[in-house]
Structures are given as structure tokens and as C-alpha cells.
Design a protein around this motif. Structure first.
Motif, PDB file in Angstrom:
ATOM      1  N   ALA A  32       0.813  -1.216   0.000  1.00 24.47           N
ATOM      2  CA  ALA A  32       0.000   0.000   0.000  1.00 24.47           C
ATOM      3  C   ALA A  32       0.846   1.265   0.000  1.00 24.47           C
ATOM      4  O   ALA A  32       0.494   2.256  -0.654  1.00 24.47           O
ATOM      5  CB  ALA A  32      -0.941  -0.002   1.205  1.00 24.47           C
ATOM      6  N   HIS A  33       1.946   1.280   0.736  1.00 22.92           N
ATOM      7  CA  HIS A  33       2.780   2.483   0.783  1.00 22.92           C
ATOM      8  C   HIS A  33       3.342   2.802  -0.594  1.00 22.92           C
ATOM      9  O   HIS A  33       3.292   3.954  -1.050  1.00 22.92           O
ATOM     10  CB  HIS A  33       3.923   2.298   1.778  1.00 22.92           C
ATOM     11  CG  HIS A  33       4.946   3.392   1.718  1.00 22.92           C
ATOM     12  ND1 HIS A  33       4.702   4.671   2.177  1.00 22.92           N
ATOM     13  CD2 HIS A  33       6.211   3.409   1.205  1.00 22.92           C
ATOM     14  CE1 HIS A  33       5.769   5.436   1.972  1.00 22.92           C
ATOM     15  NE2 HIS A  33       6.700   4.689   1.382  1.00 22.92           N
ATOM     16  N   GLU A  34       3.874   1.796  -1.263  1.00 25.13           N
ATOM     17  CA  GLU A  34       4.439   2.011  -2.593  1.00 25.13           C
ATOM     18  C   GLU A  34       3.357   2.442  -3.580  1.00 25.13           C
ATOM     19  O   GLU A  34       3.610   3.272  -4.467  1.00 25.13           O
ATOM     20  CB  GLU A  34       5.117   0.731  -3.075  1.00 25.13           C
ATOM     21  CG  GLU A  34       6.390   0.371  -2.316  1.00 25.13           C
ATOM     22  CD  GLU A  34       6.142  -0.147  -0.919  1.00 25.13           C
ATOM     23  OE1 GLU A  34       7.052  -0.051  -0.072  1.00 25.13           O
ATOM     24  OE2 GLU A  34       5.027  -0.649  -0.645  1.00 25.13           O
ATOM     25  N   ALA A  35       2.147   1.915  -3.409  1.00 25.16           N
ATOM     26  CA  ALA A  35       1.039   2.329  -4.266  1.00 25.16           C
ATOM     27  C   ALA A  35       0.724   3.807  -4.072  1.00 25.16           C
ATOM     28  O   ALA A  35       0.502   4.541  -5.041  1.00 25.16           O
ATOM     29  CB  ALA A  35      -0.201   1.483  -3.969  1.00 25.16           C
ATOM     30  N   ALA A  36       0.716   4.259  -2.816  1.00 25.14           N
ATOM     31  CA  ALA A  36       0.429   5.667  -2.542  1.00 25.14           C
ATOM     32  C   ALA A  36       1.493   6.575  -3.148  1.00 25.14           C
ATOM     33  O   ALA A  36       1.173   7.633  -3.715  1.00 25.14           O
ATOM     34  CB  ALA A  36       0.335   5.894  -1.029  1.00 25.14           C
ATOM     35  N   VAL A  37       2.757   6.157  -3.043  1.00 23.54           N
ATOM     36  CA  VAL A  37       3.843   6.961  -3.622  1.00 23.54           C
ATOM     37  C   VAL A  37       3.697   7.029  -5.138  1.00 23.54           C
ATOM     38  O   VAL A  37       3.827   8.098  -5.752  1.00 23.54           O
ATOM     39  CB  VAL A  37       5.216   6.357  -3.231  1.00 23.54           C
ATOM     40  CG1 VAL A  37       6.345   7.063  -3.990  1.00 23.54           C
ATOM     41  CG2 VAL A  37       5.440   6.471  -1.729  1.00 23.54           C
ATOM     42  N   LEU A  38       3.406   5.894  -5.766  1.00 25.70           N
ATOM     43  CA  LEU A  38       3.282   5.862  -7.220  1.00 25.70           C
ATOM     44  C   LEU A  38       2.059   6.656  -7.688  1.00 25.70           C
ATOM     45  O   LEU A  38       2.135   7.374  -8.698  1.00 25.70           O
ATOM     46  CB  LEU A  38       3.188   4.417  -7.708  1.00 25.70           C
ATOM     47  CG  LEU A  38       3.181   4.207  -9.225  1.00 25.70           C
ATOM     48  CD1 LEU A  38       4.419   4.822  -9.876  1.00 25.70           C
ATOM     49  CD2 LEU A  38       3.090   2.724  -9.571  1.00 25.70           C
ATOM     50  N   LEU A  39       0.956   6.554  -6.979  1.00 27.38           N
ATOM     51  CA  LEU A  39      -0.233   7.310  -7.357  1.00 27.38           C
ATOM     52  C   LEU A  39       0.009   8.812  -7.266  1.00 27.38           C
ATOM     53  O   LEU A  39      -0.488   9.587  -8.095  1.00 27.38           O
ATOM     54  CB  LEU A  39      -1.421   6.899  -6.483  1.00 27.38           C
ATOM     55  CG  LEU A  39      -2.011   5.518  -6.790  1.00 27.38           C
ATOM     56  CD1 LEU A  39      -2.974   5.092  -5.695  1.00 27.38           C
ATOM     57  CD2 LEU A  39      -2.705   5.527  -8.147  1.00 27.38           C
ATOM     58  N   LYS A  40       0.777   9.244  -6.267  1.00 27.65           N
ATOM     59  CA  LYS A  40       1.134  10.669  -6.174  1.00 27.65           C
ATOM     60  C   LYS A  40       1.977  11.093  -7.363  1.00 27.65           C
ATOM     61  O   LYS A  40       1.760  12.174  -7.954  1.00 27.65           O
ATOM     62  CB  LYS A  40       1.900  10.917  -4.875  1.00 27.65           C
ATOM     63  CG  LYS A  40       2.429  12.344  -4.700  1.00 27.65           C
ATOM     64  CD  LYS A  40       1.297  13.363  -4.617  1.00 27.65           C
ATOM     65  CE  LYS A  40       1.788  14.722  -4.136  1.00 27.65           C
ATOM     66  NZ  LYS A  40       2.805  15.338  -4.997  1.00 27.65           N
ATOM     67  N   ARG A  41       2.903  10.252  -7.783  1.00 25.86           N
ATOM     68  CA  ARG A  41       3.730  10.568  -8.954  1.00 25.86           C
ATOM     69  C   ARG A  41       2.884  10.620 -10.219  1.00 25.86           C
ATOM     70  O   ARG A  41       3.103  11.462 -11.099  1.00 25.86           O
ATOM     71  CB  ARG A  41       4.852   9.537  -9.094  1.00 25.86           C
ATOM     72  CG  ARG A  41       5.914   9.638  -8.000  1.00 25.86           C
ATOM     73  CD  ARG A  41       7.101   8.737  -8.300  1.00 25.86           C
ATOM     74  NE  ARG A  41       7.739   9.092  -9.572  1.00 25.86           N
ATOM     75  CZ  ARG A  41       8.684   8.360 -10.156  1.00 25.86           C
ATOM     76  NH1 ARG A  41       9.078   7.231  -9.585  1.00 25.86           N
ATOM     77  NH2 ARG A  41       9.217   8.738 -11.298  1.00 25.86           N
ATOM     78  N   ILE A  42       1.920   9.720 -10.313  1.00 25.10           N
ATOM     79  CA  ILE A  42       1.030   9.727 -11.478  1.00 25.10           C
ATOM     80  C   ILE A  42       0.214  11.019 -11.518  1.00 25.10           C
ATOM     81  O   ILE A  42       0.088  11.661 -12.571  1.00 25.10           O
ATOM     82  CB  ILE A  42       0.101   8.497 -11.436  1.00 25.10           C
ATOM     83  CG1 ILE A  42       0.886   7.237 -11.780  1.00 25.10           C
ATOM     84  CG2 ILE A  42      -1.078   8.662 -12.396  1.00 25.10           C
ATOM     85  CD1 ILE A  42       0.116   5.953 -11.576  1.00 25.10           C
ATOM     86  N   ASP A  43      -0.352  11.405 -10.384  1.00 22.83           N
ATOM     87  CA  ASP A  43      -1.163  12.627 -10.349  1.00 22.83           C
ATOM     88  C   ASP A  43      -0.321  13.859 -10.695  1.00 22.83           C
ATOM     89  O   ASP A  43      -0.792  14.769 -11.386  1.00 22.83           O
ATOM     90  CB  ASP A  43      -1.812  12.788  -8.980  1.00 22.83           C
ATOM     91  CG  ASP A  43      -2.963  11.807  -8.765  1.00 22.83           C
ATOM     92  OD1 ASP A  43      -3.563  11.385  -9.773  1.00 22.83           O
ATOM     93  OD2 ASP A  43      -3.255  11.467  -7.617  1.00 22.83           O
ATOM     94  N   ASP A  44       0.911  13.867 -10.238  1.00 22.53           N
ATOM     95  CA  ASP A  44       1.804  14.985 -10.594  1.00 22.53           C
ATOM     96  C   ASP A  44       2.124  14.957 -12.088  1.00 22.53           C
ATOM     97  O   ASP A  44       2.123  15.995 -12.761  1.00 22.53           O
ATOM     98  CB  ASP A  44       3.106  14.893  -9.792  1.00 22.53           C
ATOM     99  CG  ASP A  44       2.899  15.197  -8.314  1.00 22.53           C
ATOM    100  OD1 ASP A  44       1.839  15.753  -7.966  1.00 22.53           O
ATOM    101  OD2 ASP A  44       3.795  14.856  -7.518  1.00 22.53           O
ATOM    102  N   ASP A  45       2.390  13.764 -12.608  1.00 22.07           N
ATOM    103  CA  ASP A  45       2.750  13.624 -14.020  1.00 22.07           C
ATOM    104  C   ASP A  45       1.607  14.043 -14.936  1.00 22.07           C
ATOM    105  O   ASP A  45       1.836  14.623 -16.002  1.00 22.07           O
ATOM    106  CB  ASP A  45       3.132  12.164 -14.296  1.00 22.07           C
ATOM    107  CG  ASP A  45       3.710  11.960 -15.690  1.00 22.07           C
ATOM    108  OD1 ASP A  45       4.747  12.569 -16.003  1.00 22.07           O
ATOM    109  OD2 ASP A  45       3.126  11.181 -16.462  1.00 22.07           O
ATOM    110  N   ALA A  46       0.380  13.751 -14.506  1.00 26.90           N
ATOM    111  CA  ALA A  46      -0.789  14.043 -15.340  1.00 26.90           C
ATOM    112  C   ALA A  46      -1.501  15.317 -14.930  1.00 26.90           C
ATOM    113  O   ALA A  46      -2.592  15.610 -15.442  1.00 26.90           O
ATOM    114  CB  ALA A  46      -1.765  12.878 -15.276  1.00 26.90           C
ATOM    115  N   ALA A  47      -0.886  16.070 -14.040  1.00 25.20           N
ATOM    116  CA  ALA A  47      -1.496  17.321 -13.544  1.00 25.20           C
ATOM    117  C   ALA A  47      -2.920  17.079 -13.047  1.00 25.20           C
ATOM    118  O   ALA A  47      -3.839  17.864 -13.286  1.00 25.20           O
ATOM    119  CB  ALA A  47      -1.482  18.388 -14.633  1.00 25.20           C
TER     120      ALA A  47
END
Length: 283
Positions: free
Chosen positions: A14-29
Motif C-alpha cells: 500500500a505504501h508504494e502504491a500511494a507513492v506511485l499514485l502521487k507521482r502519477i497525479d503529478d505527471d498528469a497534472a
């Protein structure tokens, strides 16, 4: 326009998922559609948090984000209703004892077994060589209808088994449904005639001297005209080809959690601790 990202097997990380989802949201604005290829839970340290996180995002997205059912997700459903016993390696206790257990189980059993996104066919494990994309979607829908209907518990009781190992359009009843589930959620290697082999689980390929091939390398497979995105095969690792994309990069085994943007094939990855060794539970 939403950018579409597909994430490989979480398996309770779950922690790694949260980190990756934050990166995705930043990448896709903030304009991201996120799809998961299944195995959201089990083996990792935080299956309950992972399941809650994915379900909450899917609900908040209004249907644009979603998750496929993987073999571990189906296993949770079967364990939850007493159709299957837990194994020693399962990390499902927190889900089964959670106050929102029933809501999570209900959400999970309504998930799809296949999706089409940006011209790609998404499945958890594989596509039987006899199926094209349209038939894959139609057959997945047959199982989805049962899982979402009143007979879902009876189906889960009869779901397990390796036979029939080869698809035939004439299959009916539970044999037909089991074959569909095994192809979509368990398959890795096949014999030249398209029969599925379930003996080899931990290797990146067939044993020397065998005639087995990865399902996507079988000559003449009918899904060849559509790029298939899948997970499930951590020993294979990240696979990027024009015709197939494998996204299980071994998050729970100390590899990476991977997201691929279908719009431009760019990758986002998060390094992961080794939560599990083969056959062992990390403390």
C-alpha cells in the motif's frame, strides 16, 4: 483529456502504491485515469490498506479508474465466503476482520476480468491463444455476470482446478467458466496446442527441453492484432513489446512497482523493499 496509466500487481504494498499514485497525479497534472491489472492484495504487508486505497480511488473517479480481478483477489473472495481455506502465506487477516469487510468484498466481486483502454486489452494473466480481443471481452463478461449474481458463492466453490486445460468453444457450465478464469488470471505457459500449463510458477520461461512457450509467443494466437497488457508473472519482470506489455515487476519481492502511461508508453516506477522471499514471510 485524461492520461491513462496501468499499474502492475500491488500484492498488498500500500505504501508504494500511494507513492506511485502521487507521482502519477503529478505527471498528469491531476488528469489521470488509473487502472490496475489485478492482485491488489496478498503476500505484502498491507493488504487491507491497499484494497481500501484502490477501491476509494475507483469510487471517487466516477468509474474512470478501475481494477481487474487477479487470482489473489479471487482467492480472497473464496476465503471470505468459506469456499477456500487460507494458506500459510496469505496476508488476508486484516481484510477479513475489518469493519468494512463486507463492502470491500462486494466492491471486489463487481470488478471486471478484462478491459479495453486506449486500444489496449488489459487482463491479469493472459489471453487464451484461441481468443481475439472481442471474444476475450465477451468471455470475461460471462464470468463477471456470475460473480455479480446470486450464484456467486456456488461458483467460487467450484472455481478451483486445472481442467479443462485447453479452451473449446463447446465448453459449457462450470468447465467453461473455470477455463476462462484460469486463462485470464493464472496462465503463463502453454503447450503448442494451446493447453495451459500450471506446473511452472516461479520461472521466467519454460524448463529446458520442454515444448512450452509463454502464452504470448504461441504461433497464430488470435489476439496478436491487439496489444495485451498483463501482470501476474513477476519472474518475467517488466516486458515492453509492441504486442504485449508485462507490468509485474516484482514489487513484493524487492523489485519495483510499475505504472505505464498508455498514451505515450512512458514509465513511472517506485523501488520496493523485499517484503517476501519465495516461500517465506518477512518479519
Amino acid at each position: 483529456m485524461l492520461r491513462t496509466y496501468v499499474i502492475g500487481d500491488l500484492q498488498g504494498c500500500a505504501h508504494e502504491a500511494a507513492v506511485l499514485l502521487k507521482r502519477i497525479d503529478d505527471d498528469a497534472a491531476g488528469q489521470a485515469r488509473v487502472l490496475f491489472v489485478g492482485d491488489l492484495i496478498n503476500r505484502g504487508p498491507a493488504s487491507l490498506d491497499a484494497l481500501r486505497q484502490v477501491a476509494a480511488r475507483a469510487r471517487a473517479s466516477g468509474g474512470t479508474s478501475d481494477a481487474l480481478l487477479g487470482n489473489h483477489d479471487l482467492h480472497l473472495l473464496a476465503v471470505a465466503v468459506g469456499a477456500q481455506k487460507m494458506s500459510k502465506s496469505d496476508t488476508l487477516d486484516a481484510i477479513l476482520g475489518a469493519p468494512d469487510r463486507d463492502q470491500l468484498i462486494d466492491w471486489l466481486r463487481h470488478r471486471p476480468l478484462a478491459m479495453i483502454a486506449k486500444g489496449h486489452l488489459l487482463v491479469h494473466a493472459g489471453v487464451a491463444p484461441q481468443w481475439d480481443a472481442a471474444q476475450t471481452m465477451a468471455l470475461a463478461a460471462e464470468v463477471e455476470t456470475v460473480l455479480r449474481g446470486p450464484g456467486w458463492i456456488d461458483f467460487l466453490r467450484a472455481m478451483y482446478g486445472n481442467e479443462p486445460a485447453r479452451w473449446d468453444d463447446a465448453l459449457t457450465g462450470i468447465a467453461r467458466l473455470r477455463c476462462i478464469v484460469n486463462a485470464l488470471t493464472r496462465m503463463r505457459l502453454c503447450a503448442p496446442d494451446g493447453s495451459m500449463d500450471f506446473k511452472e510458477k516461479e520461472s521466467a520461461g519454460a524448463p529446458p527441453g520442454s515444448n512450452l512457450l509463454p502464452w504470448f509467443d504461441l504461433p497464430g494466437r488470435r489476439s496478436l492484432g491487439t496489444t495485451v497488457v498483463f501482470g501476474h508473472w513477476s519472474a518475467l519482470g517488466l516486458l515492453l513489446r509492441p504486442d504485449v506489455i508485462g507490468l509485474d515487476s516484482g514489487c513484493v519481492w524487492g523489485g519495483k512497482l510499475t505504472a505505464l502511461c498508455l498514451d505515450d508508453r512512458s514509465l513511472l516506477q517506485v523501488d520496493c523493499p523485499e517484503y517476501r522471499e519465495p516461500g517465506k514471510q518477512k518479519p
